[in-house]
Design a protein around this motif. Sequence first.
Motif, mmCIF file in Angstrom:
data_model
loop_
_atom_site.group_PDB
_atom_site.id
_atom_site.type_symbol
_atom_site.label_atom_id
_atom_site.label_comp_id
_atom_site.label_asym_id
_atom_site.label_seq_id
_atom_site.Cartn_x
_atom_site.Cartn_y
_atom_site.Cartn_z
ATOM 1 N N ASP A 1 -42.912 161.310 -17.692
ATOM 2 C CA ASP A 1 -44.193 161.867 -18.128
ATOM 3 C C ASP A 1 -44.202 162.031 -19.644
ATOM 4 N N ILE A 2 -45.120 161.324 -20.320
ATOM 5 C CA ILE A 2 -45.198 161.367 -21.778
ATOM 6 C C ILE A 2 -45.604 162.747 -22.293
ATOM 7 N N GLY A 3 -46.247 163.547 -21.448
ATOM 8 C CA GLY A 3 -46.700 164.867 -21.851
ATOM 9 C C GLY A 3 -45.731 165.992 -21.548
ATOM 10 N N ASP B 1 -52.184 162.337 -17.805
ATOM 11 C CA ASP B 1 -53.499 162.930 -18.025
ATOM 12 C C ASP B 1 -54.185 162.179 -19.164
ATOM 13 N N ARG B 2 -55.491 162.080 -19.111
ATOM 14 C CA ARG B 2 -56.205 161.281 -20.112
ATOM 15 C C ARG B 2 -56.113 161.868 -21.518
ATOM 16 N N HIS B 3 -55.657 163.104 -21.651
ATOM 17 C CA HIS B 3 -55.545 163.723 -22.973
ATOM 18 C C HIS B 3 -54.126 163.674 -23.533
ATOM 19 N N ASP B 4 -53.204 162.992 -22.856
ATOM 20 C CA ASP B 4 -51.799 163.009 -23.273
ATOM 21 C C ASP B 4 -51.550 162.386 -24.642
ATOM 22 N N LEU B 5 -52.416 161.506 -25.091
ATOM 23 C CA LEU B 5 -52.225 160.892 -26.411
ATOM 24 C C LEU B 5 -52.946 161.637 -27.522
ATOM 25 N N ILE C 1 -46.138 152.174 -22.866
ATOM 26 C CA ILE C 1 -46.901 153.334 -22.401
ATOM 27 C C ILE C 1 -47.814 152.817 -21.301
ATOM 28 N N HIS C 2 -47.659 153.368 -20.107
ATOM 29 C CA HIS C 2 -48.404 152.897 -18.937
ATOM 30 C C HIS C 2 -49.396 153.960 -18.487
ATOM 31 N N ILE C 3 -50.617 153.526 -18.204
ATOM 32 C CA ILE C 3 -51.652 154.414 -17.672
ATOM 33 C C ILE C 3 -52.034 153.880 -16.301
ATOM 34 N N ALA C 4 -51.699 154.619 -15.254
ATOM 35 C CA ALA C 4 -51.937 154.167 -13.886
ATOM 36 C C ALA C 4 -53.403 154.307 -13.509
ATOM 37 N N PHE D 1 -60.144 156.333 -19.306
ATOM 38 C CA PHE D 1 -59.083 156.590 -20.264
ATOM 39 C C PHE D 1 -59.715 156.768 -21.641
ATOM 40 N N ARG D 2 -59.293 157.815 -22.330
ATOM 41 C CA ARG D 2 -59.861 158.112 -23.647
ATOM 42 C C ARG D 2 -58.819 158.832 -24.491
#
Length: 299
Positions: free
Chosen positions: A36-38, A73-77, A90-93, A102-103
């Motif tokens: 998990d990136i977050g 989560d869409r806010h992780d970046l 970096i993968h977004i499922a 995704f935003r």
Amino acid sequence: MFNKSPYTLLALTFITATASADTTWIGAATDAASSDIGDAANWSHGLPTNSDPANDGFIGLVGGSPVTVEMEDRHDLDDRNFTVSGGSTIHIANSLAGSAGFRWENSTLTLNGGHLDVDYTGGAAVIGRDSDPNATILNINAGSTVDFAGTAVYLGRLSQGIVNQNGGSFTVAGTLGIQVLASGAVSGNVYNLSAGTVTATNLVVNDFSNDNSNYFNFTTGSTGTLTIIQSDFDFESFIDAGDIRINDNASSLFSDFKVDSSVGGQTTLSLIPEPGTYALFAGVCALSAIMLRRRERSA
């Protein structure tokens, strides 16, 4: 008397170095709960920030192998700077939490031989989605890939979205849009292509503020290509309107571009090399011929 100043200086130096150290990825090397990136526990110095240039997050090889880092989560970046290298991803499922697309905003993501893989198809992806004074920037360098599976990717809505591509590939399964056409959309959203390939099924450039500040830009001497998966796509109208430019010039000429429709079902746009480029190429060929002759004589 015992002099404390050298020890005090050493302590302060250590504290400063520790506080300003970049945070690197130490989590899992494959898809797993610990990828998990977050999750701050997956970083050597906690979560990255974008407020301190020396606290960017670096994702590279772990144990000599590329890692796949999951965005949960869409806010992780948001509000964090990242650099991805070494073939890591970096993968977004498609099951991304906080649906509706995704935003991200207020962030810089740099791919140096790294990958961004977005499988989410539940809505349009937006680079610069929510309100923030800072632009959201995606840098794509040689050996990198960006893949969006959704219906559209837009640069800029309530904050600026900017892409700088210096190599690699950027692929969208749907539309590449520059500026979301919606209330409050900000200006100055630009896709800069210096090298590499861009592929989408459609291209849309909007101008909500009527200031002609959103566009697709071929930098001077660009070797990149823009391919739209449509036969005989009308690039000329985009160029005439200033929506596709060379070196930010709103009056760029269609005659300076090459349009290739030789592959069925798609149209590719690129720059015609400048005369100086041809001269340089001819010079290199001539030099190579001379060296080859010298080798043959000395053989």
